[in-house]
Design a protein around this motif. Structure first.
Motif, PDB file in Angstrom:
ATOM      1  N   VAL A 126       0.622   5.355  -0.073  1.00 41.90           N
ATOM      2  CA  VAL A 126      -0.225   6.754   0.267  1.00 41.90           C
ATOM      3  C   VAL A 126       0.872   7.882   0.214  1.00 41.90           C
TER       4      VAL A 126
ATOM      5  N   HIS B  83      -7.109   7.420   1.840  1.00 42.86           N
ATOM      6  CA  HIS B  83      -7.277   6.218   1.356  1.00 42.86           C
ATOM      7  C   HIS B  83      -8.464   5.554   2.398  1.00 42.86           C
TER       8      HIS B  83
ATOM      9  N   THR C 149      -4.722  10.367   5.225  1.00 39.61           N
ATOM     10  CA  THR C 149      -5.533   9.707   6.235  1.00 39.61           C
ATOM     11  C   THR C 149      -5.870   8.436   5.436  1.00 39.61           C
ATOM     12  N   ILE C 150      -5.692   7.341   6.579  1.00 40.29           N
ATOM     13  CA  ILE C 150      -6.037   6.005   6.193  1.00 40.29           C
ATOM     14  C   ILE C 150      -7.542   5.703   6.844  1.00 40.29           C
TER      15      ILE C 150
ATOM     16  N   VAL D 287      -9.917   1.938   3.573  1.00 31.63           N
ATOM     17  CA  VAL D 287      -9.486   0.212   3.512  1.00 31.63           C
ATOM     18  C   VAL D 287     -10.875  -0.301   4.005  1.00 31.63           C
TER      19      VAL D 287
ATOM     20  N   ILE E  64      -4.660   7.564  10.874  1.00 31.45           N
ATOM     21  CA  ILE E  64      -5.096   6.129  10.601  1.00 31.45           C
ATOM     22  C   ILE E  64      -6.494   5.948  11.651  1.00 31.45           C
TER      23      ILE E  64
ATOM     24  N   SER F  25      -7.910  -2.482  -5.580  1.00 31.37           N
ATOM     25  CA  SER F  25      -7.922  -1.123  -5.398  1.00 31.37           C
ATOM     26  C   SER F  25      -8.891  -0.230  -6.503  1.00 31.37           C
TER      27      SER F  25
ATOM     28  N   HIS G 289      -9.613   0.496  -1.021  1.00 35.26           N
ATOM     29  CA  HIS G 289      -8.852  -0.861  -1.163  1.00 35.26           C
ATOM     30  C   HIS G 289      -9.645  -1.719  -0.521  1.00 35.26           C
TER      31      HIS G 289
ATOM     32  N   PRO H 249     -12.889   9.665  -0.465  1.00 38.66           N
ATOM     33  CA  PRO H 249     -11.682   9.200  -0.360  1.00 38.66           C
ATOM     34  C   PRO H 249     -10.992   9.323  -1.884  1.00 38.66           C
TER      35      PRO H 249
ATOM     36  N   LEU I 219       0.839  -1.217   0.033  1.00 40.09           N
ATOM     37  CA  LEU I 219       0.125  -0.054   0.000  1.00 40.09           C
ATOM     38  C   LEU I 219       0.956   1.210  -0.062  1.00 40.09           C
TER      39      LEU I 219
ATOM     40  N   LYS J 215      -7.547  -5.725   9.112  1.00 41.08           N
ATOM     41  CA  LYS J 215      -7.593  -4.218   8.989  1.00 41.08           C
ATOM     42  C   LYS J 215      -6.858  -3.383  10.332  1.00 41.08           C
TER      43      LYS J 215
END
Ligand SMILES: Nc1ncnc2c1ncn2[C@@H]1O[C@H](COP(=O)(O)OP(=O)(O)OP(=O)(O)O)[C@@H](O)[C@H]1O
Ligand SMILES: [Mg+2]
Lengths: 485, 255
Positions: free
Chosen positions: B26, B32, B200-201, B34, B170, B229, B219, B215, B24, B42
């Motif tokens: 970023v 992003h 930011t995830i 997830v 995250i 993705s 993914h 986003p 991954l 996760k």
């Protein structure tokens, strides 16, 4: 998963438990020390050395004879080899011009010692609003702010001085709360005590500053046996702080103190201790054996409050207690006891409800880390005449790591049906999830542990005077430093 | 240079391999999302990036801002701008939220070689942050997360994020358990904190959140890897077809 985390945790415990004791230095000073050994002659010699009146010598001798007939108690949940009472020296005093007229006469080496310990005996403390009595080995080396206090009629001096200058007060109250026959260590103390602090606050006077005593053991192979007597006359108020340190030595040293508090009608005594005697090294070599008897007697409407933060000593054996003699009297006990490495603590309190509507509160926080062993032992006794007595006890233990222990021994004896006695207890483990959460916010492992533990102890810390609370929090951090990775 | 580049990341919990070669990348300025089935890893990914010692990294590399992230202590990661909003925020009884937040904020300032702030300066700073997450200042005097409702805990995570202004945030299911209003507040917070130099995830199960936080990439994490993705439309497609469509395309296609 669990094993994995525990393994990770304990390996960081290994690498991190290595904090050095900060007050472990020795002051090089000439002293007048008795050869080791105890006998009637030694007791008489101590009394003579201190120029005591006959009643004191007699009292000491009675205590000594009583002690000979007593056995060392072994009921506390602590373990140690036999103590050779003939191998200890019962008197050691720094050689200075005596008697000390004022703080200016104190040996500069000693002043340096106290400055190093963060206890300046000069003006700084006065500015901070604290009067200090410093006890070095067996004797008081100086008391600050005496003139200021004497304006209020408050007497704050060394015990030795009190015996000489206020014998009537000493004779009246000495042993009135802890008789010499009370227990093995109290009897020993009564026979050989060398000095300590004395406080008298007259009727209706609110002592305007915190009074404090700092105890320092310096000599090797010397026992420290000090005695503190605090009398708050009717309606008086006094807050008293006690701090203690000792050099690092690889032999164990005995500290057997007695503290007596007398709170007359409507008086309040608040007694706070931050105990940081040398605890021995990580393998349990050396350290202070701290066997202390502390008790207060509260008359009608009087209040006695004990707050203690116990972080030092190899072994602690201590139960600050309150005899709730008068109606409506109040007793409180707030305690934090921390053990790390091989330290052992058996501590708690006794609340004896005699008067009507007497109230007591017990909040005990025990923290065990390393291979430390912490026991809470509390006794709540409600006598038949104590109608309306109430007690609330809260007893929390926190474990840091897997090799330490926490034990609670609560005893409750209720002889009056109207009494209400509540007891709450909890045991928690400092969570790796808590530590990780705090680390994720940028705090180090040490900061994290100290924050979690401070939170755990909050109810006790808030009872301490501000200055002491910060010191206590810092000490806690130091004691636990390295106990978790 | 990407803000974070994860290559072939493998991680175990105990003896069980959870991440099995995850990739991954970023870039700064991106958001992003997830998504993925329960138990797919996760949270494991989030925890590994934050440096939780309970997870063991067995392979691969993670480069954050040009540095080897996996060699950094968790607190150093935090001080360098990595922030994890926990799926299950932890309670710290007896420690006030304000004290904790200030300690965290000061650690960050110290790491940047800046002066620490005292409680008064910090209180001023907090006013704006509290407003951003529409939180009452009474929350500051309460013990960290202790007795907070599920939603309050999540909002408290966003408050911490607002105070610490991370470079890489995250958010692990921060939307779960939030009511509609709280969801909007949290999403607003995230949007307000968005800057060209941070990223930011967002880990989530719900397409709903992505209506608020739009986003750049979505993914699908399954079987310990990013299996698919795409852009934000992928989230809608997932909602429609479920994860089977990604995890076992053959059966899904045959149906
Ligand atoms: N502490 C643990 N002990 C044992 N197994 C664990 C632990 N933490 C995670 N696992 C396992 O690892 C796998 C991945 O968990 P993870 O929490 O990363 O899933 P997730 O994708 O976040 O799921 P969810 O959507 O339910 O939050 C799961 O099978 C889980 O049971
Ligand atoms: Mg999860």
């Amino acid at each position: 998963m669990r094993d994995y985390v525990e393994q990770r945790m304990s390996s960081s415990i290994e690498t991190l438990i290595s904090r050095e004791y900060q007050h472990g230095f020795v002051t090089d000073i000439e002293s007048d020390t008795f050869p080791a050994g105890l006998s009637e002659e030694v007791v008489r010699a101590i009394s003579a050395k201190k120029g005591e009146p006959a009643f004191m010598t007699e009292w000491r001798l009675k205590a000594y004879r009583r002690w000979l007939a007593m056995k060392e108690p072994h009921w506390p949940n602590v373990h140690y080899g036999p103590i050779d009472y003939q191998g200890i020296s019962y008197y050691s005093a720094p050689k200075t011009k005596t008697p000390l007229g004022s703080i200016d006469d104190v040996d500069p080496e000693l002043l340096k010692t106290y400055a190093k310990l963060g206890i300046p005996l000069y003006e700084q403390k006065m500015l901070a609003g604290v009067a200090v009595d410093a006890i070095f080995d067996s004797v008081s080396v100086g008391t600050t702010m005496r003139e200021e206090l004497s304006k209020y009629g408050i007497i704050f001096c060394s015990f030795g001085e009190a015996v000489r200058e206020h014998p009537e007060l000493v004779e009246k109250y000495l042993g009135s709360v802890v008789p010499y026959s009370d227990n093995f260590f109290a009897a020993l103390n009564s026979a050989v005590f060398s000095d300590g602090s004395f406080v008298y606050v007259p009727k209706g006077v609110r002592c305007p500053v915190e009074l404090s005593t700092y105890f320092r053991i310096n000599s090797a192979d010397t026992g420290q046996f000090e005695r503190t007597l605090i009398v708050a006359d009717e309606g008086a108020y006094v807050s008293y702080l006690e701090g203690c340190t000792a050099p690092k030595r690889d032999t164990n040293q005995l500290h057997a103190a007695v503290v007596e508090l007398v709170a007359l009608k409507g008086a309040t005594i608040k007694y706070s201790t931050v105990q940081n005697w040398y605890a021995g090294d990580k393998d349990g070599v050396g350290g202070i054996y701290n066997f202390v008897t502390k008790r207060g007697k509260a008359s009608e409407n009087a209040k006695i409050s004990w707050t203690q933060v116990e972080t030092g000593s190899a072994i602690t054996w201590k139960y600050p207690s309150v005899i709730l003699q008068g109606d409506n009297s109040v007793g409180e006990f707030y305690s934090v006891a921390v053990v790390n490495n091989k330290q052992q603590a058996d501590t708690g309190t006794k609340m004896i409800h005699i008067g009507k509507n007497t109230r007591s509160t017990i909040v005990s926080k025990g923290i065990s880390a390393g291979e430390g062993n912490n026991s809470y032992r509390g006794r709540v006794q409600v006598l038949p005449k104590a109608t309306g007595a109430r007690n609330y006890t809260q007893c929390d233990s926190m474990l840091v790591g897997n090799r330490c222990g926490a034990h609670t021994f609560p005893y409750v004896e209720v002889g009056n049906n109207s009494a209400i006695v509540e007891h709450e207890a909890s045991t928690s483990k400092i969570g790796e999830d808590q530590i990780f959460y705090l680390k994720q916010r940028g705090l180090s492992a040490e900061q994290a542990v100290s924050m979690i533990v401070s939170g755990f102890c909050k109810e006790v810390f808030k009872e301490l005077p501000m200055e002491f609370a910060l010191e206590a929090q810092a000490l806690l951090g130091i004691t636990l430093e390295g106990s978790v990775g | 240079m990407p803000l974070i580049e994860i290559k072939g990341l493998r991680a175990n919990v105990g003896d069980k391999e959870i991440l099995k070669g995850l990739d991954l990348t970023v870039n700064a300025g991106e958001i992003h999302a997830v998504m993925g089935p329960n138990g797919s890893g996760k949270s494991t990914l989030a925890q590994v990036l934050a440096g939780n010692p309970a997870y063991e990294v067995t392979g691969g590399s993670v480069t954050y801002d040009g540095q080897n992230l996996l060699e950094m202590e968790p607190e150093v990661r935090a001080q360098s701008g990595i922030f994890l909003a926990f799926q299950y925020p932890v309670e710290i009884p007896g420690v006030s939220n304000a004290y904790f937040l200030r300690a965290a904020y000061n650690e960050k300032l110290k790491a940047q070689g800046k002066e620490e702030v005292d409680p008064l300066e910090f209180a001023d700073l907090m006013d704006a942050k509290l407003a951003m997450v529409e939180m009452d200042s009474a929350m500051l005097t309460r013990s960290v997360n202790t007795g907070f409702s599920g939603g309050e805990k999540k909002r408290n995570e966003i408050l911490q994020m607002a105070v610490l202004e991370p470079r890489l945030a995250i958010l692990d299911e921060t939307d779960s358990g939030l009511d509609i209003d709280a969801l909007r507040i949290v999403a607003d917070g995230v949007n307000k904190l968005k800057r060209p130099d941070n990223a930011t995830i967002v880990v989530t199960h719900y397409q709903r959140l992505l209506n608020y936080i739009v986003p750049d990439f979505v993914h699908v994490l399954a079987n310990g890897r990013i299996l698919k993705s795409g852009g934000k439309e992928l989230a809608l497609e997932l909602e429609d077809k479920g994860y089977d469509w990604v995890t076992s395309p053959a059966t899904a296609g045959a149906a």
